[in-house]
Write an enzyme that holds these catalytic residues in place. Structure first.
Site, PDB file in Angstrom:
ATOM      1  N   TYR A  35     -12.470 -36.466  -8.796  1.00 55.35           N
ATOM      2  CA  TYR A  35     -13.373 -37.705  -8.840  1.00 55.35           C
ATOM      3  C   TYR A  35     -12.824 -38.559 -10.094  1.00 55.35           C
ATOM      4  O   TYR A  35     -11.922 -38.298 -10.859  1.00 55.35           O
ATOM      5  CB  TYR A  35     -14.737 -36.904  -9.162  1.00 55.35           C
ATOM      6  CG  TYR A  35     -14.834 -36.290 -10.495  1.00 55.35           C
ATOM      7  CD1 TYR A  35     -14.202 -35.055 -10.960  1.00 55.35           C
ATOM      8  CD2 TYR A  35     -15.671 -36.938 -11.434  1.00 55.35           C
ATOM      9  CE1 TYR A  35     -14.280 -34.709 -12.187  1.00 55.35           C
ATOM     10  CE2 TYR A  35     -15.935 -36.484 -12.721  1.00 55.35           C
ATOM     11  CZ  TYR A  35     -15.204 -35.080 -13.028  1.00 55.35           C
ATOM     12  OH  TYR A  35     -15.643 -34.571 -14.394  1.00 55.35           O
ATOM     13  N   LYS A 149      -8.593 -34.281 -12.492  1.00 50.80           N
ATOM     14  CA  LYS A 149      -9.871 -34.679 -12.522  1.00 50.80           C
ATOM     15  C   LYS A 149     -10.524 -34.037 -11.200  1.00 50.80           C
ATOM     16  O   LYS A 149     -11.015 -34.519 -10.254  1.00 50.80           O
ATOM     17  CB  LYS A 149     -10.241 -35.999 -12.726  1.00 50.80           C
ATOM     18  CG  LYS A 149     -11.725 -36.336 -13.575  1.00 50.80           C
ATOM     19  CD  LYS A 149     -11.999 -37.371 -13.962  1.00 50.80           C
ATOM     20  CE  LYS A 149     -13.098 -37.922 -14.652  1.00 50.80           C
ATOM     21  NZ  LYS A 149     -13.751 -36.730 -15.562  1.00 50.80           N
ATOM     22  N   GLU A 181      -9.890 -29.467 -25.591  1.00 55.10           N
ATOM     23  CA  GLU A 181     -10.922 -30.675 -25.478  1.00 55.10           C
ATOM     24  C   GLU A 181     -12.437 -30.127 -25.610  1.00 55.10           C
ATOM     25  O   GLU A 181     -12.502 -28.843 -25.607  1.00 55.10           O
ATOM     26  CB  GLU A 181     -10.445 -31.563 -24.275  1.00 55.10           C
ATOM     27  CG  GLU A 181     -10.673 -30.570 -23.023  1.00 55.10           C
ATOM     28  CD  GLU A 181     -10.120 -31.534 -22.030  1.00 55.10           C
ATOM     29  OE1 GLU A 181     -10.340 -32.638 -22.002  1.00 55.10           O
ATOM     30  OE2 GLU A 181      -9.803 -30.692 -20.826  1.00 55.10           O
ATOM     31  N   LEU A 205      -7.687 -33.117 -19.817  1.00 54.26           N
ATOM     32  CA  LEU A 205      -7.881 -34.386 -19.214  1.00 54.26           C
ATOM     33  C   LEU A 205      -7.247 -35.326 -20.018  1.00 54.26           C
ATOM     34  O   LEU A 205      -7.865 -35.553 -21.141  1.00 54.26           O
ATOM     35  CB  LEU A 205      -9.263 -34.497 -18.781  1.00 54.26           C
ATOM     36  CG  LEU A 205      -9.229 -35.801 -17.719  1.00 54.26           C
ATOM     37  CD1 LEU A 205      -8.820 -35.116 -16.259  1.00 54.26           C
ATOM     38  CD2 LEU A 205     -10.585 -36.245 -17.595  1.00 54.26           C
TER      39      LEU A 205
HETATM   40  N1  PDD Z   1     -15.900 -36.447 -17.828  1.00 60.28           N
HETATM   41  N2  PDD Z   1     -12.343 -34.191 -20.763  1.00 60.28           N
HETATM   42  C1  PDD Z   1     -13.018 -33.611 -19.692  1.00 60.28           C
HETATM   43  C2  PDD Z   1     -12.930 -32.335 -19.213  1.00 60.28           C
HETATM   44  C3  PDD Z   1     -14.140 -34.372 -19.061  1.00 60.28           C
HETATM   45  O1  PDD Z   1     -14.775 -34.196 -17.958  1.00 60.28           O
HETATM   46  C4  PDD Z   1     -13.961 -35.953 -19.534  1.00 60.28           C
HETATM   47  C5  PDD Z   1     -15.037 -36.757 -18.849  1.00 60.28           C
HETATM   48  C6  PDD Z   1     -13.239 -36.279 -20.641  1.00 60.28           C
HETATM   49  C7  PDD Z   1     -13.080 -37.669 -21.035  1.00 60.28           C
HETATM   50  O2  PDD Z   1     -12.430 -38.486 -20.060  1.00 60.28           O
HETATM   51  P1  PDD Z   1     -12.800 -40.059 -20.003  1.00 60.28           P
HETATM   52  O3  PDD Z   1     -12.576 -40.776 -21.530  1.00 60.28           O
HETATM   53  O4  PDD Z   1     -11.706 -40.573 -18.957  1.00 60.28           O
HETATM   54  O5  PDD Z   1     -14.056 -40.044 -19.609  1.00 60.28           O
HETATM   55  C8  PDD Z   1     -12.160 -35.554 -21.128  1.00 60.28           C
HETATM   56  C9  PDD Z   1     -16.665 -37.183 -17.154  1.00 60.28           C
HETATM   57  C10 PDD Z   1     -17.425 -38.265 -17.955  1.00 60.28           C
HETATM   58  C11 PDD Z   1     -17.650 -36.526 -16.369  1.00 60.28           C
HETATM   59  O6  PDD Z   1     -17.258 -35.393 -15.934  1.00 60.28           O
HETATM   60  O7  PDD Z   1     -18.758 -36.864 -16.211  1.00 60.28           O
END
Ligand code: PDD
Length: 289
Positions: A35, A149, A181, A205
């Site tokens: 996703y 992801k 993270e 991620l």
């Molecule tokens: N998640 N690390 C993880 C494990 C995440 O699920 C996310 C974001 C990030 C940040 O990535 P980005 O800056 O590209 O949103 C880092 C999304 C927002 C979610 O699962 O809803």
């Protein structure tokens, strides 16, 4: 945006209550899919090319081919945003390996399920900007392909809930003596005035927001580096931030029950927030992507 969004499912735009996926979809049965979450400001998709590039990487990580090229994705997603009234939205898209009789091995000749929807992008509450959030550190119990992801988020969900049960908003994860993270965010610290974030690896991620924060730091002349962070360094940091598409950059002011720095959002975060808001304004004006 209306309470009943228009969604995109396998080539069609439909009201959400009319969109259905077969129960044998491998997303439902196995969590076999990937996703993206893309913020939309003033009707414009934020860093679309970067999100589509990460989607390609996630798809190749699970050996699923992308049914659309980037131009087709851009058309579909922009149309979805327009159909839901533009403005600020949080766009969610997912692809699964389609529906087939249950078998761990991949089905042959099964088209993927392609789904996208949007919801209102809620502004960060004033209270959070003023006082920051609480976080706790937890052991990173996830698998070793965290750069993908994947929709299978059970470890992330359990970790986030453990943080919530402890009265915190985020869990900061530690694997083999290194901070990776958050449960749904990337991590930054400020140490001796220098912004630090762990380097990209298969243990985290590669956040689109993370990359922008590093870019903005460089343009603002702030010292920033990608470097491993130990839990000890984390506990001594002057500032801690978490970043994500939906939360932007949030200050963590309490870690494991102890104040971070002064216990209030720090000055480097305040500067970064200004840079981030200015970047969003440029995006809305069509001067950035
Ligand atoms: N998640 N690390 C993880 C494990 C995440 O699920 C996310 C974001 C990030 C940040 O990535 P980005 O800056 O590209 O949103 C880092 C999304 C927002 C979610 O699962 O809803």
């Amino acid at each position: 945006m209306t309470s009943q969004p228009i969604v995109y499912l396998n080539g069609k735009f439909l009201p959400q209550d009319q969109a259905f996926v077969p129960v044998m979809d491998r997303g439902f049965v196995f969590g076999d899919g990937v996703y993206e979450v893309i913020p939309v400001y003033g009707g414009r998709l934020f860093r679309l090319e970067e999100h589509l590039q990460r989607l390609d990487n996630s798809l190749s990580g699970i050996r699923l081919s992308n049914p659309y090229g980037h131009r087709q994705w851009a058309e579909v997603l922009n149309e979805l945003v327009a159909k839901n009234g533009g403005g600020n939205q949080s766009l969610y898209l997912q692809l699964t390996r389609g529906h087939a009789p249950r078998d761990h091995a991949f089905p042959t000749d099964t088209p993927p399920t392609v789904f996208a929807t949007t919801s209102a992008l809620k502004p960060v509450p004033e209270e959070t900007l003023k006082n920051g959030i609480k976080a706790i550190t937890l052991e990173d119990i996830r698998w070793r392909y965290c750069h993908i992801k994947a929709i299978a988020l059970l470890p992330n969900i359990l970790l986030r809930q453990q943080a919530v049960d402890a009265g915190a908003q985020e869990a900061i994860l530690v694997r083999d003596g290194q901070v990776t993270e958050g449960s749904a965010s990337n991590l930054f610290i400020v140490h001796h005035g220098v912004i630090k974030t762990p380097p990209k690896s298969s243990y985290l991620l590669p956040g689109i927001t993370r990359d922008l924060v590093l870019e903005l730091a460089v343009s603002a002349g702030l010292a920033a580096q990608e470097a491993q962070i130990t839990p000890e360094e984390l506990s001594r940091a002057e500032e801690i931030w978490v970043s994500s598409s939906t939360k932007e950059v949030l200050p963590v002011t309490c870690l494991d029950g102890q104040a971070v720095g002064s216990g209030k959002p720090g000055p480097v975060w305040a500067q970064m927030r200004q840079c981030y808001q200015a970047y969003k304004e440029k995006l809305i004006a069509g001067e950035a992507e």
